[in-house]
Motif scaffolding. Structure first.
Motif, PDB file in Angstrom:
ATOM      1  N   ASN A 105      46.823  36.870  17.488  1.00 16.86           N
ATOM      2  CA  ASN A 105      47.786  35.786  17.676  1.00 16.86           C
ATOM      3  C   ASN A 105      49.089  36.207  18.349  1.00 16.86           C
ATOM      4  OD1 ASN A 105      46.096  33.813  16.458  1.00 16.86           O
ATOM      5  ND2 ASN A 105      46.570  34.729  14.486  1.00 16.86           N
ATOM      6  N   LEU A 106      49.142  37.413  18.886  1.00 21.44           N
ATOM      7  CA  LEU A 106      50.367  37.860  19.555  1.00 21.44           C
ATOM      8  C   LEU A 106      50.318  37.550  21.046  1.00 21.44           C
ATOM      9  CD1 LEU A 106      51.048  41.298  17.832  1.00 21.44           C
ATOM     10  CD2 LEU A 106      51.941  39.048  17.241  1.00 21.44           C
ATOM     11  N   ARG A 107      51.486  37.315  21.610  1.00 20.55           N
ATOM     12  CA  ARG A 107      51.591  36.969  23.036  1.00 20.55           C
ATOM     13  C   ARG A 107      50.914  38.003  23.939  1.00 20.55           C
ATOM     14  NH1 ARG A 107      55.050  33.729  26.263  1.00 20.55           N
ATOM     15  NH2 ARG A 107      54.882  34.426  28.423  1.00 20.55           N
ATOM     16  N   ALA A 108      51.081  39.279  23.634  1.00 18.86           N
ATOM     17  CA  ALA A 108      50.493  40.328  24.472  1.00 18.86           C
ATOM     18  C   ALA A 108      48.973  40.169  24.562  1.00 18.86           C
ATOM     19  CB  ALA A 108      50.859  41.700  23.921  1.00 18.86           C
ATOM     20  N   THR A 109      48.353  39.785  23.458  1.00 25.28           N
ATOM     21  CA  THR A 109      46.900  39.593  23.452  1.00 25.28           C
ATOM     22  C   THR A 109      46.513  38.382  24.280  1.00 25.28           C
ATOM     23  OG1 THR A 109      46.794  40.602  21.263  1.00 25.28           O
ATOM     24  CG2 THR A 109      44.876  39.320  21.965  1.00 25.28           C
ATOM     25  N   VAL A 110      47.265  37.312  24.165  1.00 27.36           N
ATOM     26  CA  VAL A 110      46.981  36.109  24.947  1.00 27.36           C
ATOM     27  C   VAL A 110      47.135  36.411  26.445  1.00 27.36           C
ATOM     28  CG1 VAL A 110      47.625  33.692  25.350  1.00 27.36           C
ATOM     29  CG2 VAL A 110      47.659  34.623  23.028  1.00 27.36           C
ATOM     30  N   GLU A 111      48.181  37.162  26.803  1.00 30.31           N
ATOM     31  CA  GLU A 111      48.375  37.531  28.208  1.00 30.31           C
ATOM     32  C   GLU A 111      47.223  38.392  28.706  1.00 30.31           C
ATOM     33  OE1 GLU A 111      52.239  39.341  28.162  1.00 30.31           O
ATOM     34  OE2 GLU A 111      53.258  37.415  28.342  1.00 30.31           O
ATOM     35  N   ALA A 112      46.774  39.338  27.884  1.00 29.92           N
ATOM     36  CA  ALA A 112      45.651  40.191  28.269  1.00 29.92           C
ATOM     37  C   ALA A 112      44.366  39.370  28.393  1.00 29.92           C
ATOM     38  CB  ALA A 112      45.479  41.326  27.268  1.00 29.92           C
ATOM     39  N   CYS A 113      44.206  38.369  27.528  1.00 36.26           N
ATOM     40  CA  CYS A 113      43.034  37.490  27.613  1.00 36.26           C
ATOM     41  C   CYS A 113      42.987  36.792  28.971  1.00 36.26           C
ATOM     42  CB  CYS A 113      43.052  36.444  26.494  1.00 36.26           C
ATOM     43  SG  CYS A 113      42.471  37.059  24.915  1.00 36.26           S
ATOM     44  N   LYS A 114      44.122  36.352  29.440  1.00 35.90           N
ATOM     45  CA  LYS A 114      44.169  35.677  30.738  1.00 35.90           C
ATOM     46  C   LYS A 114      43.729  36.630  31.848  1.00 35.90           C
ATOM     47  CE  LYS A 114      47.254  33.586  34.125  1.00 35.90           C
ATOM     48  NZ  LYS A 114      48.620  33.231  34.495  1.00 35.90           N
ATOM     49  N   SER A 115      44.352  37.800  31.930  1.00 37.71           N
ATOM     50  CA  SER A 115      44.072  38.698  33.050  1.00 37.71           C
ATOM     51  C   SER A 115      42.656  39.276  32.995  1.00 37.71           C
ATOM     52  CB  SER A 115      45.120  39.814  33.138  1.00 37.71           C
ATOM     53  OG  SER A 115      45.223  40.505  31.931  1.00 37.71           O
ATOM     54  N   VAL A 116      42.190  39.674  31.817  1.00 38.83           N
ATOM     55  CA  VAL A 116      40.836  40.210  31.706  1.00 38.83           C
ATOM     56  C   VAL A 116      39.815  39.094  31.888  1.00 38.83           C
ATOM     57  CG1 VAL A 116      39.180  41.386  30.202  1.00 38.83           C
ATOM     58  CG2 VAL A 116      41.552  42.142  30.263  1.00 38.83           C
ATOM     59  N   GLY A 117      40.094  37.917  31.336  1.00 38.51           N
ATOM     60  CA  GLY A 117      39.184  36.787  31.497  1.00 38.51           C
ATOM     61  C   GLY A 117      38.953  36.453  32.963  1.00 38.51           C
ATOM     62  N   ILE A 118      40.029  36.418  33.733  1.00 37.86           N
ATOM     63  CA  ILE A 118      39.917  36.116  35.164  1.00 37.86           C
ATOM     64  C   ILE A 118      39.106  37.196  35.879  1.00 37.86           C
ATOM     65  CG2 ILE A 118      41.242  35.928  37.320  1.00 37.86           C
ATOM     66  CD1 ILE A 118      43.467  34.572  35.577  1.00 37.86           C
ATOM     67  N   ALA A 119      39.415  38.466  35.591  1.00 41.53           N
ATOM     68  CA  ALA A 119      38.703  39.569  36.246  1.00 41.53           C
ATOM     69  C   ALA A 119      37.225  39.586  35.862  1.00 41.53           C
ATOM     70  CB  ALA A 119      39.364  40.900  35.890  1.00 41.53           C
ATOM     71  N   LEU A 120      36.931  39.434  34.570  1.00 40.84           N
ATOM     72  CA  LEU A 120      35.546  39.465  34.103  1.00 40.84           C
ATOM     73  C   LEU A 120      34.776  38.253  34.615  1.00 40.84           C
ATOM     74  CD1 LEU A 120      33.535  41.083  32.408  1.00 40.84           C
ATOM     75  CD2 LEU A 120      34.300  39.788  30.407  1.00 40.84           C
ATOM     76  N   ASP A 121      35.424  37.108  34.690  1.00 43.07           N
ATOM     77  CA  ASP A 121      34.806  35.898  35.226  1.00 43.07           C
ATOM     78  C   ASP A 121      34.388  36.127  36.684  1.00 43.07           C
ATOM     79  OD1 ASP A 121      33.910  33.290  35.365  1.00 43.07           O
ATOM     80  OD2 ASP A 121      35.895  32.382  35.380  1.00 43.07           O
ATOM     81  N   GLY A 122      35.277  36.737  37.468  1.00 38.49           N
ATOM     82  CA  GLY A 122      34.966  37.006  38.873  1.00 38.49           C
ATOM     83  C   GLY A 122      33.778  37.945  39.039  1.00 38.49           C
ATOM     84  N   VAL A 123      33.754  39.029  38.256  1.00 41.51           N
ATOM     85  CA  VAL A 123      32.658  39.995  38.319  1.00 41.51           C
ATOM     86  C   VAL A 123      31.349  39.332  37.891  1.00 41.51           C
ATOM     87  CG1 VAL A 123      31.741  42.070  37.185  1.00 41.51           C
ATOM     88  CG2 VAL A 123      34.072  42.056  38.051  1.00 41.51           C
ATOM     89  N   THR A 124      31.421  38.499  36.865  1.00 42.89           N
ATOM     90  CA  THR A 124      30.220  37.842  36.351  1.00 42.89           C
ATOM     91  C   THR A 124      29.679  36.831  37.353  1.00 42.89           C
ATOM     92  OG1 THR A 124      31.058  38.157  34.111  1.00 42.89           O
ATOM     93  CG2 THR A 124      29.283  36.561  34.383  1.00 42.89           C
ATOM     94  N   MET A 125      30.547  36.112  38.038  1.00 46.11           N
ATOM     95  CA  MET A 125      30.091  35.170  39.063  1.00 46.11           C
ATOM     96  C   MET A 125      29.354  35.918  40.181  1.00 46.11           C
ATOM     97  SD  MET A 125      30.676  32.100  38.237  1.00 46.11           S
ATOM     98  CE  MET A 125      30.609  32.330  36.481  1.00 46.11           C
ATOM     99  N   GLU A 126      29.862  37.083  40.548  1.00 47.91           N
ATOM    100  CA  GLU A 126      29.182  37.909  41.559  1.00 47.91           C
ATOM    101  C   GLU A 126      27.809  38.353  41.052  1.00 47.91           C
ATOM    102  OE1 GLU A 126      31.596  41.217  42.822  1.00 47.91           O
ATOM    103  OE2 GLU A 126      33.261  39.896  43.369  1.00 47.91           O
ATOM    104  N   MET A 127      27.736  38.730  39.783  1.00 49.37           N
ATOM    105  CA  MET A 127      26.454  39.144  39.197  1.00 49.37           C
ATOM    106  C   MET A 127      25.449  37.985  39.218  1.00 49.37           C
ATOM    107  SD  MET A 127      27.603  41.443  35.913  1.00 49.37           S
ATOM    108  CE  MET A 127      25.909  41.848  35.459  1.00 49.37           C
ATOM    109  N   ILE A 128      25.928  36.782  38.928  1.00 52.79           N
ATOM    110  CA  ILE A 128      25.047  35.603  38.936  1.00 52.79           C
ATOM    111  C   ILE A 128      24.515  35.365  40.344  1.00 52.79           C
ATOM    112  CG2 ILE A 128      25.007  33.087  38.678  1.00 52.79           C
ATOM    113  CD1 ILE A 128      27.014  33.507  36.304  1.00 52.79           C
ATOM    114  N   GLU A 129      25.408  35.439  41.337  1.00 55.67           N
ATOM    115  CA  GLU A 129      24.995  35.232  42.728  1.00 55.67           C
ATOM    116  C   GLU A 129      23.972  36.264  43.175  1.00 55.67           C
ATOM    117  OE1 GLU A 129      28.487  35.108  45.210  1.00 55.67           O
ATOM    118  OE2 GLU A 129      29.319  33.404  44.103  1.00 55.67           O
ATOM    119  N   LYS A 130      24.120  37.502  42.680  1.00 52.11           N
ATOM    120  CA  LYS A 130      23.213  38.585  43.080  1.00 52.11           C
ATOM    121  C   LYS A 130      22.022  38.718  42.135  1.00 52.11           C
ATOM    122  CE  LYS A 130      26.887  41.200  45.277  1.00 52.11           C
ATOM    123  NZ  LYS A 130      27.733  42.396  45.238  1.00 52.11           N
ATOM    124  N   LYS A 131      21.880  37.741  41.230  1.00 49.04           N
ATOM    125  CA  LYS A 131      20.791  37.724  40.250  1.00 49.04           C
ATOM    126  C   LYS A 131      20.743  39.041  39.458  1.00 49.04           C
ATOM    127  CE  LYS A 131      18.154  34.250  42.662  1.00 49.04           C
ATOM    128  NZ  LYS A 131      19.073  33.218  42.384  1.00 49.04           N
TER     129      LYS A 131
END
Length: 195
Positions: free
Chosen positions: A135-161
């Protein structure tokens, strides 16, 4: 600290222009010099505080100086990621496992790891943050940045099957990270742009 604050103000107002980049680099260089001088003085017996209260205050100042210097090192105009991680490890070693300041240290480690393209390391750190300091701000901020990065990598993985099991695990994490960001971000006045 004033140099670093001014650099942050300049960077957010006009981070694209060459003049702004040059000015921010200069302000960061001044802040780095002041902070390094302060940290270099710490072991000198002539500057050792006499009372316990002053010693505690000095330890807090030293922690803040290291954290501030690490923040400077991770900035896009400085990019001294290895020095950043070294300082953060020093900070981390001085804290107890339940000290909430760890969340701020780990958030900076997440940012440094992402800058070094070490997404797996960033995920590992964020999972620790999620478990201990959800519940700390630092964790929420990290969730945003890692979520965006992991989402991008995962979308690439989906495209490449790619590996379906890894994709599913990544999507669960992305969902968990985005959920915390969306649920708590507004109360923390966080920016909701994907950047």
């Amino acid at each position: 600290q004033a140099f670093a604050i001014e650099a942050g103000n300049r960077w957010t107002k006009d981070s694209k222009s060459e003049a702004s980049i040059k000015e921010v680099k200069g302000l960061h260089a001044q802040a780095e010099e002041v902070l390094k001088k302060f940290l270099a003085r710490l072991p000198d017996p002539n500057f050792t505080p006499k009372s316990e209260a002053l010693k505690t205050k000095r330890e807090e100042q030293a922690f803040d100086a290291r954290r501030q210097l690490a923040s400077i090192y991770i900035h896009p105009t400085v990019e001294k990621h290895d020095e950043c991680l070294k300082l953060l490890s020093e900070c981390e070693s001085k804290l107890k496992a339940d000290d909430e300041r760890l969340a701020r240290i780990w958030e900076l480690k997440v940012r440094a790891s992402l800058s070094l393209k070490k997404l797996d390391e960033a995920v590992k750190i964020l999972d620790q943050m999620f478990d201990r300091f959800k519940n700390l701000r630092a964790t929420v901020e990290a969730c945003k940045s890692v979520g965006i990065a992991l989402d991008g990598v995962t979308m690439e993985m989906i495209e490449k099957k790619g590996d379906e099991k890894v994709i599913r695990e990544n999507m669960k994490r992305v969902s968990k990270y985005y959920t915390l960001w969306i649920e708590q971000g507004p109360a923390l006045r966080m920016n909701f742009t994907i950047e």
